[in-house]
Structure formats: structure tokens, C-alpha cells
Design an enzyme around this catalytic site. Structure first.
Site, PDB file in Angstrom:
ATOM      1  CG  HIS A 121      -8.173   0.925  -5.602  1.00  0.00           C
ATOM      2  ND1 HIS A 121      -6.861   1.214  -5.802  1.00  0.00           N
ATOM      3  CD2 HIS A 121      -8.330   0.781  -4.265  1.00  0.00           C
ATOM      4  CE1 HIS A 121      -6.238   1.248  -4.652  1.00  0.00           C
ATOM      5  NE2 HIS A 121      -7.111   0.989  -3.695  1.00  0.00           N
ATOM      6  CG  HIS A 158      -6.007   7.424   1.683  1.00  0.00           C
ATOM      7  ND1 HIS A 158      -5.279   6.269   1.814  1.00  0.00           N
ATOM      8  CD2 HIS A 158      -6.995   7.160   0.799  1.00  0.00           C
ATOM      9  CE1 HIS A 158      -5.789   5.347   1.010  1.00  0.00           C
ATOM     10  NE2 HIS A 158      -6.837   5.862   0.393  1.00  0.00           N
ATOM     11  CG  HIS A 211      -2.053   0.981   1.094  1.00  0.00           C
ATOM     12  ND1 HIS A 211      -1.877   2.348   1.150  1.00  0.00           N
ATOM     13  CD2 HIS A 211      -3.379   0.781   0.890  1.00  0.00           C
ATOM     14  CE1 HIS A 211      -3.041   2.951   1.003  1.00  0.00           C
ATOM     15  NE2 HIS A 211      -3.975   2.027   0.842  1.00  0.00           N
ATOM     16  CG  HIS A 248      -3.245   1.718  -2.807  1.00  0.00           C
ATOM     17  ND1 HIS A 248      -4.442   2.083  -2.235  1.00  0.00           N
ATOM     18  CD2 HIS A 248      -2.656   2.887  -3.174  1.00  0.00           C
ATOM     19  CE1 HIS A 248      -4.550   3.406  -2.236  1.00  0.00           C
ATOM     20  NE2 HIS A 248      -3.467   3.907  -2.803  1.00  0.00           N
TER      21      HIS A 248
END
EC number: 3.5.1.5
Length: 569
Positions: free
Chosen positions: A274, A322, A221, A248
Site C-alpha cells: 500500500h 490496527h 510491519h 509496511h
């Protein structure tokens, strides 16, 4: 002489048969029955004066001699491999047969013996699917599990430790201690679960430790630093242990651009979360990566499908998830760089082409855990309305499109994460994680959810009523969600290394633990009904997306089916 019955009466009695068509919810999506495995005139149905009675549809076969535990009669199966009418037999918590149920003493061709020890579930007039699989879960709160199973999702993979700041942003359960506690928590939850360790490291020792602690995958991530070095290291560990890596990527392009990420991956299997980019990833062109043969591309559901509200809701959502500060210009710029109408519109079409293979939620972290299946078929509806009949379909049905979209939330995430030997489809040998839907409520509110062959969730009326149907009728947990029945109805997915290290025994886990397997060396070619590999390019100035030179664009939906018509609030 044989008795003739008109199609309407037959469908109302035994459910639709070959050539009959069914509308899904309030969409423009129509399925047509391809084959009927039941036998006309010899169908089984339970009830007063009906077939499943002693000496008629029910024989004398004992369980030990082959009678099934449960028969689902006359179900209309929708799965990646077909759309068929059949009886389904369940035994020992698994699907043991798909075909013709009955009493073999009086009927020919019986593949599902019904005996005195057999329970009956009426599948006539219902659609049967595999339980949904959501592979992008932020385990922020345990209440997500109830919401997920209420929507027809029975397997959840992801990471987290609760509402910690790291979990709110990233799908990682970091370290052996937290992995152990989450595995223990899984014993009290009525779904299949698996947990990703944190994959952001430039040397392998700490990653090895997490996999041996039972992590079923690793997550890279950007909030933890998805650098080329971390990507290379994480994939090396995954290849050694046969676990999947989810990524990600670097929205800010600080450590490199999409080309650098592709180079660091080195052709190894990876699941890109995504992949459009609104949920995070190289701005503005991470979407390009869906054309790589080794990439398993997925979407999260806030951008599914593109509507007039999509852009507006994303900015605030992103700031919270975030841990950004709206008073800091750089934080606002970071958020705005991720939200692009052009790439979101293209994402709709790439799903319809089969270039994006999986849809997941991103639960409570820019995604809604209870809307994975709903938004998948809203996307299918929008694409039919805007793009017309898909190649392989015709004016009578959307079977090709439906098999493509059901695969995105069942078999494809199962294959991607090495679960398909256990779950992900309505096939013999799989765990009986099954969902029955009334066609008018398909994809919105399941009628019945089975976990491991037992009913875990159902629409149920007033518990004090004289019959089950008086209102208020709403989804409620059933017996497989309680007590000692819960654990044996579920699975917990671990790495093989975790099993070899004795993690289940050391932690005293009650839920059966099984390994993920065959996660490496796979790619887009293994994604059922979603294998397209277009060359995708993004204009860096306009953000327009092209696939094999063709502009991909569509209008946002102004209104959607499967929405407010089904919900009071």
C-alpha cells in the site's frame, strides 16, 4: 471456391478475430484482437455436427504420442504480452502449446494435436487470462480462499495464523510452529499458497529459523516495529536466502522518516505494500518511494479507485484492523494521519502511468479478497474516462492500458515474489491456472477457473436440472477442489532453504512444493508494462503530490462499472 462469412457471424461462431473489438464488462475499456493463430476455414469447435469428431478435427494420436489432455478452443487471450486469438493446449497440468489445434493427419500447421484422450473446453466468445495473484493476504479465515478463487485469483501469498490479533493487523506467520501448521493447512485448500515469516528483528537468527522452516518471504510491519535496524537485518537475511521482503513502513515516523527508510534499504530489492499510505506507511509521503529503482510498489484495493466513498469508509476500517481505540485521541490522530484524499487521487494516476506495478487485496485487514481484479479494471476505466486515451492506444482500442493493468494482478506479483517460473501468465510451460470470462462479466464473475489444468470453480446451475444451465446459476467449487485431485492441482511456495531442510517430507505435505527464486537484485525495470520512475514529491502542508514537477490530481468517481449491476446484494 472458398466460402465467405461476414464478421458478425464469424465472431458469433468462432469468437472475435483480428481487428474485432470487445468491450470489457460495462466499462469504457475496449480491447482489439491483435493476431489470430487459428486458421480460417480450418477452425476447431466441439459439438454435434461440428469439427472435433473422429477422423475430422480429432485424429488418432494417443496421449503418449503427443495429444493434449485438454484443448481450449478459439480463446481470446488477454495477457501482459499481447491480446490474441488462439487454441490453447494443456498437458500434465501445464500449458503445453498456444496456437492451432486439430488433427495433423488432415490439417496443416497443427501445433496442438487433438486425440481420443482430449477433453474440449469451448473458449470461443470468451476471454482467457492467467489466474490472478494476490500477494497481500492476511490469512484470517480459510473462507477467504473460496472468495478469492470465485473472483479469478488462484495464488495467494501472505501471512497469518487465523483470527489472532496479530494476524488481523499484520501479514506475518511468525515462527516455525505457525509456519508448519499453515503449510499443512494449505494441503486442504484449492489454490497456490505461500507464507511470510515475521521480519521484524534486529538480529538475524530468528529470521533465519523462519526461512528454513519454509517461509517464502519476510514481512516488516510497523505494528511489530519497522525500525531502520529491523529493515537492514531483514533485507540481509533475504539476500542470503533469496526470498522477498515486504514492508509496511512507520506511519508515525517514530523511528525515522521516509528518507531514513530509503537509507536503511540501501538499494536492495523490496516490495512496498500500500505504497500510497492509507493502508499504512510514513505519513504523508511514503508515496515518494515508488520512484526508487529497487522498489516494487503495490497498492491494496480499498483505495482502488478513488471514489466519493473512499475516505469515509477508511477511518472505521483502520480503527478495527490496527486494534485502535476511538476513545483515545492519539489513536484517532494516528488513523486520521493515514487517510489523505490528495495521495489517494495521485495513486490512481501513478497506476495509469505505470509507476505503481502491483495491486493486491489486504484481505479482511483493510482490503477485500474477492475484489482485486474488479478494482484493478475499475481503476483502468476511471483513468480512461478522466485522462483519456493512454499513450500507445488510439480511438479504436485500449490495448496498451489493458496490458498494463492485467500485469498488475498476474505477472508482476509473480516476478516480485519469485513465482514467475511457475505462474503469472498464459505462456507455455506455466501451470495451467487459467480463467475464462464472458466479456460481459469480465473482471467480476469468471465463467470457469482451472487449477493445474483441471476445473476448480465454475458458474453452475441447478444440480438437479436436466441440463447445466437452469437457475439459480452461481459460482460453485468443482472436482479439482475436492479429494485427492486438489493437492496435485496446486503448488505450495517455499524457500529453497525450506526444501533443502526437508520441510515437505517432515510435515507430510501432499501438495507439490516448489521454491521461490530470483527475488533479489530485481527492481522496477523487471515489472512488465509498469516501469515508470517519476520523481515524486509531496507538499508537507497540503499533501499535494507532484511527479516530475506535475501536480497529480483527479476527482473521485461518483459511479463505477463492474459494481451493483452485477450483484443482487
Amino acid at each position: 471456391m472458398p466460402y465467405r462469412i461476414d464478421r458478425r457471424t464469424y465472431a458469433e461462431t468462432y469468437g472475435p478475430t483480428t481487428g474485432d473489438r470487445v468491450r470489457l464488462a460495462d466499462t469504457e475499456l475496449i480491447l482489439e484482437v491483435e493476431k489470430d493463430y487459428t486458421v480460417y476455414g480450418d477452425e476447431v469447435k466441439f459439438g454435434g455436427g461440428k469439427v472435433i469428431r473422429d477422423g475430422m478435427g480429432q485424429g488418432q494420436t494417443s496421449r503418449a504420442a503427443g495429444a493434449v489432455d485438454t484443448v481450449i478452443t478459439n480463446a481470446l487471450i488477454l495477457d501482459w504480452w499481447g491480446i490474441v486469438k488462439a487454441d490453447v493446449g494443456l498437458k500434465d497440468g501445464r500449458i503445453c502449446a498456444i496456437g492451432k489445434a486439430g488433427n495433423p493427419d488432415i490439417s496443416d500447421g497443427v501445433t496442438i494435436p487433438i486425440g481420443p484422450g482430449t477433453e474440449a473446453i469451448a473458449g470461443e466468445g470468451h476471454i482467457l487470462t492467467a489466474g490472478g495473484i494476490d500477494t497481500h493476504i492476511h490469512f484470517i479465515c480459510p473462507q477467504q480462499i473460496e472468495t478469492a478463487i470465485a473472483s479469478g485469483v488462484t495464488t495467494l501469498l501472505g501471512g497469518g495464523t487465523g483470527p489472532a490479533t496479530g494476524t488481523n493487523a499484520t501479514t506475518c506467520t511468525p515462527g516455525a510452529f505457525h509456519i508448519s501448521r499453515m503449510l499443512q493447512a494449505a494441503d486442504g485448500l484449492p489454490v497456490n499458497l505461500g507464507f511470510f515469516g515475521k521480519g521484524n528483528a534486529s538480529t538475524p537468527e530468528a529470521l533465519d529459523e523462519q526461512v528454513r522452516a519454509g517461509a517464502c518471504g519476510l514481512k516488516l510491519h510497523e505494528d511489530w516495529g519497522t525500525t531502520p535496524a529491523a529493515i537492514d537485518c531483514c533485507l540481509g537475511v533475504a539476500d542470503r536466502f533469496d526470498v522477498q521482503v515486504c514492508i509496511h513502513t512507520d506511519t508515525l515516523n517514530e523511528a525515522g522518516f521516509v528518507e531514513d527508510t530509503i537509507a536503511a534499504i540501501k538499494g536492495r530489492t523490496i516490495h512496498t505494500f500500500h505504497t500510497e499510505g492509507a493502508g499504512g506507511g510514513h505519513a504523508p509521503d511514503i508515496i515518494r518511494i515508488c520512484g526508487e529503482t529497487n522498489v516494487l510498489p503495490s497498492s491494496t484495493n480499498p483505495t482502488r479507485p478513488y471514489t466519493r466513498n473512499t475516505l469515509e469508509e477508511h477511518l472505521d476500517m483502520l480503527m478495527v484492523c490496527h486494534h485502535l481505540d476511538s476513545s483515545i485521541p492519539e489513536d484517532v490522530a494516528f488513523a486520521e494521519s493515514r487517510i489523505r484524499r490528495e495521495t489517494i487521487a495521485a495513486e490512481d494516476i501513478l497506476h495509469d502511468l505505470g509507476a505503481f506495478s502491483i495491486i493486491a487485496s489486504d484481505s479482511q485487514a483493510m482490503g477485500r479478497v474477492g475484489e482485486v481484479i474488479t478494482r484493478t479494471f475499475q481503476t483502468a476505466h476511471k483513468m480512461k474516462v478522466q485522462r483519456g486515451v493512454l499513450e500507445g492506444d488510439n480511438s479504436r482500442n485500449d490495448n496498451t492500458r489493458l496490458k498494463r493493468y492485467i500485469a498488475k494482478v498476474t505477472i508482476n506479483p509473480a516476478i516480485a515474489h519469485g513465482l514467475d517460473h511457475q505462474v503469472g501468465s498464459v505462456e507455455v510451460g506455466k501451470l495451467a491456472d487459467l480463467v475464462l470470462w464472458k466479456p460481459g462479466f469480465f473482471g467480476v464473475k469468471p465463467e470457469l477457473v482451472l487449477k493445474g489444468g483441471s476445473i476448480a470453480w465454475a458458474q453452475m446451475g441447478d444440480a438437479n436440472a436436466s441440463i447445466p444451465t437452469p437457475g439459480p446459476v452461481h459460482g460453485r467449487p468443482m472436482f479439482a477442489s475436492f479429494g485427492g485431485a486438489m493437492a496435485p492441482s496446486c503448488l505450495t511456495f517455499l524457500s529453497q532453504a525450506g526444501l533443502d531442510a526437508g520441510v515437505p517430507e517432515a510435515l507430510g505435505l501432499r501438495t507439490p512444493c516448489v521454491p521461490v527464486q530470483n527475488t533479489r537484485g530485481i527492481g522496477k525495470a523487471q515489472m512488465k508494462n509498469n516501469i515508470a520512475l517519476p520523481k515524486v514529491e509531496v507538499d508537507p502542508e497540503t499533501y499535494e503530490v507532484f511527479a516530475d514537477g506535475e501536480l497529480l490530481t483527479c476527482e473521485p468517481a461518483e459511479v463505477l462499472p463492474m459494481a451493483q449491476r452485477y450483484f443482487l446484494l
